[in-house]
Design an enzyme around this catalytic site. Sequence first.
Site, short mmCIF file in Angstrom:
data_model
loop_
_atom_site.label_atom_id
_atom_site.label_comp_id
_atom_site.label_asym_id
_atom_site.label_seq_id
_atom_site.Cartn_x
_atom_site.Cartn_y
_atom_site.Cartn_z
CD GLU A 169 14.27 -5.12 38.45
OE1 GLU A 169 13.69 -4.31 39.21
OE2 GLU A 169 13.80 -5.48 37.36
CG ASP B 234 9.27 -4.47 30.02
OD1 ASP B 234 9.49 -5.66 29.85
OD2 ASP B 234 9.41 -3.88 31.11
CE LYS C 204 12.63 -5.35 30.43
NZ LYS C 204 11.99 -6.26 31.44
#
Length: 269
Positions: free
Chosen positions: A187, A89, A118
């Site tokens: 999300e 990430d 990501k």
Amino acid sequence: MSIIRHEFEKMNVTKIKKAKGNKNLTMITSYDALFAKLFEEIADMILVGDSLNMSFAGKPDTLSATLDQMIYHTNAVCTGAPKAFVILDMPFGTYNNKDQALTNAVRVYQETNAAAIKIEGGEDRAHIISHLTSNSVAVIGHIGLMPQFVRSEGGYKVRGKTEEDTQQLIKDAIAVEKAGAFCIVIEGVMSDAAKRISEAVSIPTIGIGAGNVTDGQVLVWSDMLGFFESFKPKFVRHYMTGAQQVKDAVSQYKSDVQDASFPAKEEEY
């Protein structure tokens, strides 16, 4: 409770993309070799999330996580789970422009065995994703509620509550896909909106707080296993009461030490 494990299949970008419409993908976070090894042959993907800044380092948000931290923990995860598809990430401030993003992504690839990175952002970050993917970096997008935007957004806010916002999220997803991302995390989005987003793209979507209408799910391991006690997000399901079980076990250890029942004769040399 019985545990059903799928036959382990080492994942890659092609297999993940082909999973859309064929099977729901499972992603879980991990930050160290020990837990990564436990997850390796169960989860389809392991995310070394910048959530480590909160669940591992005790910080109030993810923003102070550094690339050095992420590389350190990613190396630990890759060591513990060498067969896993591991994603790093990218932390806040490491991809503000396309050249900076590529420099840092190259460092990730050179210093770890991460399979992908990501990045948070939709249309506004599509040019950065495009620059990365055109330079052989595998990218997962992240739209909707984006933790790295918590201060500029004034908190964690659920997205997709209006038609206007839903349309923007669909545009974000399409832009991320066109930029070359092979997967998108959605999300904190209303489930109806998440369904429309998932249907608008041909790459898998991985939900967290977006209902069961996406192509897979991701959870932070300390949330799903009940280790984080401060609060329980609405979208989290506890699959064990980890914190209480650890406390009970350590309390039993203390009791055994105090009454000298540990170590027993069979535990001596």
